[in-house]
Write a protein that holds these residues in place. Structure first.
Motif, PDB file in Angstrom:
ATOM      1  N   ALA A 219      80.352   7.083  70.894  1.00 33.99           N
ATOM      2  CA  ALA A 219      80.256   7.327  69.455  1.00 33.99           C
ATOM      3  C   ALA A 219      79.813   6.077  68.718  1.00 33.99           C
ATOM      4  CB  ALA A 219      81.605   7.810  68.915  1.00 33.99           C
ATOM      5  N   ARG A 220      80.377   4.941  69.109  1.00 33.90           N
ATOM      6  CA  ARG A 220      80.011   3.675  68.457  1.00 33.90           C
ATOM      7  C   ARG A 220      78.529   3.395  68.619  1.00 33.90           C
ATOM      8  NH1 ARG A 220      83.564  -1.134  70.318  1.00 33.90           N
ATOM      9  NH2 ARG A 220      82.466  -0.863  72.295  1.00 33.90           N
ATOM     10  N   ASN A 221      78.006   3.658  69.801  1.00 33.26           N
ATOM     11  CA  ASN A 221      76.586   3.405  70.047  1.00 33.26           C
ATOM     12  C   ASN A 221      75.704   4.429  69.350  1.00 33.26           C
ATOM     13  OD1 ASN A 221      75.931   1.210  72.384  1.00 33.26           O
ATOM     14  ND2 ASN A 221      77.990   2.023  72.597  1.00 33.26           N
ATOM     15  N   LEU A 222      76.093   5.693  69.385  1.00 33.86           N
ATOM     16  CA  LEU A 222      75.275   6.733  68.772  1.00 33.86           C
ATOM     17  C   LEU A 222      75.215   6.572  67.262  1.00 33.86           C
ATOM     18  CD1 LEU A 222      73.662   9.364  69.024  1.00 33.86           C
ATOM     19  CD2 LEU A 222      75.835  10.594  68.834  1.00 33.86           C
ATOM     20  N   PHE A 223      76.367   6.326  66.631  1.00 38.27           N
ATOM     21  CA  PHE A 223      76.423   6.283  65.173  1.00 38.27           C
ATOM     22  C   PHE A 223      75.941   4.965  64.587  1.00 38.27           C
ATOM     23  CE2 PHE A 223      80.138   9.411  65.747  1.00 38.27           C
ATOM     24  CZ  PHE A 223      79.239  10.464  65.837  1.00 38.27           C
ATOM     25  N   SER A 224      75.772   3.942  65.429  1.00 41.01           N
ATOM     26  CA  SER A 224      75.319   2.644  64.914  1.00 41.01           C
ATOM     27  C   SER A 224      73.827   2.419  65.117  1.00 41.01           C
ATOM     28  CB  SER A 224      76.095   1.510  65.593  1.00 41.01           C
ATOM     29  OG  SER A 224      75.792   1.454  66.982  1.00 41.01           O
ATOM     30  N   GLN A 225      73.142   3.395  65.682  1.00 40.42           N
ATOM     31  CA  GLN A 225      71.702   3.249  65.883  1.00 40.42           C
ATOM     32  C   GLN A 225      70.987   3.175  64.545  1.00 40.42           C
ATOM     33  OE1 GLN A 225      70.310   6.347  68.475  1.00 40.42           O
ATOM     34  NE2 GLN A 225      71.695   5.783  70.122  1.00 40.42           N
ATOM     35  N   SER A 226      69.845   2.532  64.553  1.00 39.08           N
ATOM     36  CA  SER A 226      69.090   2.333  63.306  1.00 39.08           C
ATOM     37  C   SER A 226      68.682   3.665  62.707  1.00 39.08           C
ATOM     38  CB  SER A 226      67.840   1.489  63.579  1.00 39.08           C
ATOM     39  OG  SER A 226      66.959   2.194  64.419  1.00 39.08           O
ATOM     40  N   SER A 227      68.453   3.658  61.417  1.00 36.69           N
ATOM     41  CA  SER A 227      68.116   4.888  60.706  1.00 36.69           C
ATOM     42  C   SER A 227      66.859   5.536  61.245  1.00 36.69           C
ATOM     43  CB  SER A 227      67.947   4.602  59.213  1.00 36.69           C
ATOM     44  OG  SER A 227      66.928   3.634  59.004  1.00 36.69           O
ATOM     45  N   SER A 228      65.981   4.763  61.836  1.00 38.64           N
ATOM     46  CA  SER A 228      64.746   5.340  62.373  1.00 38.64           C
ATOM     47  C   SER A 228      65.025   6.225  63.572  1.00 38.64           C
ATOM     48  CB  SER A 228      63.782   4.219  62.791  1.00 38.64           C
ATOM     49  OG  SER A 228      64.356   3.438  63.815  1.00 38.64           O
ATOM     50  N   ASN A 229      66.183   6.023  64.221  1.00 41.46           N
ATOM     51  CA  ASN A 229      66.532   6.834  65.381  1.00 41.46           C
ATOM     52  C   ASN A 229      67.468   7.980  65.037  1.00 41.46           C
ATOM     53  OD1 ASN A 229      65.064   5.320  67.208  1.00 41.46           O
ATOM     54  ND2 ASN A 229      66.705   3.836  67.460  1.00 41.46           N
ATOM     55  N   LYS A 230      67.941   8.010  63.805  1.00 40.34           N
ATOM     56  CA  LYS A 230      68.855   9.070  63.410  1.00 40.34           C
ATOM     57  C   LYS A 230      68.079  10.332  63.072  1.00 40.34           C
ATOM     58  CE  LYS A 230      72.575   6.108  61.738  1.00 40.34           C
ATOM     59  NZ  LYS A 230      73.343   5.669  60.565  1.00 40.34           N
ATOM     60  N   VAL A 231      68.773  11.423  63.162  1.00 38.02           N
ATOM     61  CA  VAL A 231      68.146  12.690  62.845  1.00 38.02           C
ATOM     62  C   VAL A 231      67.901  12.768  61.350  1.00 38.02           C
ATOM     63  CG1 VAL A 231      68.450  15.198  62.876  1.00 38.02           C
ATOM     64  CG2 VAL A 231      69.325  13.808  64.751  1.00 38.02           C
ATOM     65  N   LYS A 232      66.705  13.103  60.965  1.00 36.53           N
ATOM     66  CA  LYS A 232      66.400  13.262  59.553  1.00 36.53           C
ATOM     67  C   LYS A 232      67.100  14.500  59.023  1.00 36.53           C
ATOM     68  CE  LYS A 232      61.904  10.998  59.764  1.00 36.53           C
ATOM     69  NZ  LYS A 232      60.458  11.152  59.528  1.00 36.53           N
ATOM     70  N   LYS A 233      67.498  14.419  57.759  1.00 33.27           N
ATOM     71  CA  LYS A 233      68.287  15.494  57.168  1.00 33.27           C
ATOM     72  C   LYS A 233      67.571  16.832  57.225  1.00 33.27           C
ATOM     73  CE  LYS A 233      70.765  16.794  52.978  1.00 33.27           C
ATOM     74  NZ  LYS A 233      71.123  16.444  51.602  1.00 33.27           N
ATOM     75  N   ALA A 234      66.249  16.822  57.018  1.00 32.59           N
ATOM     76  CA  ALA A 234      65.511  18.072  56.920  1.00 32.59           C
ATOM     77  C   ALA A 234      65.020  18.590  58.262  1.00 32.59           C
ATOM     78  CB  ALA A 234      64.320  17.896  55.977  1.00 32.59           C
ATOM     79  N   SER A 235      65.429  17.976  59.362  1.00 39.08           N
ATOM     80  CA  SER A 235      64.940  18.393  60.670  1.00 39.08           C
ATOM     81  C   SER A 235      65.765  19.533  61.235  1.00 39.08           C
ATOM     82  CB  SER A 235      64.960  17.220  61.654  1.00 39.08           C
ATOM     83  OG  SER A 235      66.291  16.910  61.999  1.00 39.08           O
ATOM     84  N   ILE A 236      65.214  20.186  62.223  1.00 44.54           N
ATOM     85  CA  ILE A 236      65.934  21.277  62.873  1.00 44.54           C
ATOM     86  C   ILE A 236      67.182  20.759  63.571  1.00 44.54           C
ATOM     87  CG2 ILE A 236      64.642  21.132  65.046  1.00 44.54           C
ATOM     88  CD1 ILE A 236      65.941  24.297  63.231  1.00 44.54           C
ATOM     89  N   GLU A 237      67.131  19.517  64.078  1.00 50.40           N
ATOM     90  CA  GLU A 237      68.308  18.941  64.730  1.00 50.40           C
ATOM     91  C   GLU A 237      69.464  18.851  63.747  1.00 50.40           C
ATOM     92  OE1 GLU A 237      69.057  18.073  67.719  1.00 50.40           O
ATOM     93  OE2 GLU A 237      67.146  18.310  68.742  1.00 50.40           O
ATOM     94  N   ALA A 238      69.169  18.499  62.485  1.00 54.40           N
ATOM     95  CA  ALA A 238      70.220  18.381  61.482  1.00 54.40           C
ATOM     96  C   ALA A 238      70.836  19.736  61.175  1.00 54.40           C
ATOM     97  CB  ALA A 238      69.662  17.746  60.210  1.00 54.40           C
ATOM     98  N   ILE A 239      70.017  20.769  61.138  1.00 56.75           N
ATOM     99  CA  ILE A 239      70.536  22.112  60.886  1.00 56.75           C
ATOM    100  C   ILE A 239      71.418  22.567  62.045  1.00 56.75           C
ATOM    101  CG2 ILE A 239      69.922  24.533  60.519  1.00 56.75           C
ATOM    102  CD1 ILE A 239      67.421  23.618  59.090  1.00 56.75           C
ATOM    103  N   LEU A 240      70.976  22.318  63.277  1.00 54.10           N
ATOM    104  CA  LEU A 240      71.785  22.673  64.448  1.00 54.10           C
ATOM    105  C   LEU A 240      73.118  21.926  64.436  1.00 54.10           C
ATOM    106  CD1 LEU A 240      68.989  22.655  67.182  1.00 54.10           C
ATOM    107  CD2 LEU A 240      70.146  24.661  66.252  1.00 54.10           C
TER     108      LEU A 240
END
Length: 281
Positions: A159-180
């Motif tokens: 969790a620490r590694n996943l949630f601390s990744q740079s914003s460029s690697n995070k799921v964008k709010k409007a993406s299908i991943e965010a909806i899932l």
């Protein structure tokens, strides 16, 4: 597509392979996959990621995958049920519980290996070695408590590694991943899964939400939500003693009859028949 079932709350599977012998499959459980040695491709949900020594993947029950081995690979699979974050602690929940819950409800598969930092990988490998050593003597005092504590530590590092990744690697709010991710986080709250609520949350026109979802997943929004619910209900029937009324209430069904009707439609059998059939195996 074949679905593998875990017949115990926890298991660990350490092996080496030159050829991957399993077809594309899903599970009824979560699994942390450690690549201890070797290289190749890991195909997850229709996407391919290169893997190498010390890579770590986290898969959930609805993820489908298989490996394409290029170099003899040593794997270790740590498999567990979602109940790891649902322990009862009286009036207050421990600090780790919401963190692990967020991890298990966050779609991480589109990132490939979760951990990049070498030191963090080493910490996970040390925890894995300790976990395997503990599991070699299941009759030792406090075994389950120690085992679960080590597993939670692993999940917290992930969790620490996943949630601390740079914003460029995070799921964008409007993406299908965010909806899932939103659906998984709110699967017990039907009011948050309506088209109207999703439209407001993701800044889409209500008429576009369903089209967007089907275009990127190949199935309707309604079908995905129900199928995901049914998968969790199957787990409840398999690994808990909850009554149908309790399960119906948990998932926001109007009554037990509504739950039974929908379950039968999507599985071909009633919840009672499903539970009894598995119990007889």
């Amino acid at each position: 597509m074949k679905r593998y079932i875990l017949h115990a709350p926890f298991s660990i599977y350490h092996f080496e392979a030159d050829v991957w012998e399993h077809s594309v499959h899903k599970h009824t459980y979560f699994e942390i996959i450690f690549i201890l040695n070797g290289s190749g491709m890991h195909h997850i949900n229709g996407h391919a990621y290169e893997y190498a020594s010390d890579d770590v993947f986290l898969l959930g029950p609805e993820d489908f995958h298989h490996f394409e081995i290029a170099e003899t690979t040593e794997f270790c699979f740590v498999r567990f049920e979602e109940s790891i974050d649902k322990q009862q602690f009286g009036q207050s929940e421990p600090a780790w519980q919401p963190i692990i819950k967020a991890l298990l409800n966050t779609s991480s598969q589109s990132r490939g290996s979760i951990v990049i930092d070498k030191l963090e990988k080493q910490k996970l490998l040390h925890l894995l070695a300790t976990l395997e050593a503990e599991c070699a003597n299941e009759r030792s005092a406090y075994f389950e408590i120690v085992r679960d504590s080590i597993l939670r530590s692993m999940l917290l590092v992930l969790a620490r590694n996943l949630f601390s990744q740079s914003s460029s690697n995070k799921v964008k709010k409007a993406s299908i991943e965010a909806i899932l991710m939103h659906i998984r986080q709110h699967i017990f709250q039907p009011e948050f899964l309506t088209i109207g609520h999703l439209a407001v949350t993701f800044n889409y026109a209500p008429t576009y939400v369903s089209l967007f979802f089907k275009r990127h997943t190949g199935e309707s929004l309604k079908h995905y939500i129900i199928r995901y619910k049914v998968r969790i209900i199957e787990s409840r029937l398999l690994y808990s003693n909850r009554t149908l009324t309790e399960i119906a209430d948990e998932f926001g069904y109007t009554d037990e009859s509504h739950l039974c009707k929908q379950f039968r439609k999507y599985t071909g059998v009633s919840p009672v028949s499903f539970r009894n059939a598995v119990a007889q195996l």
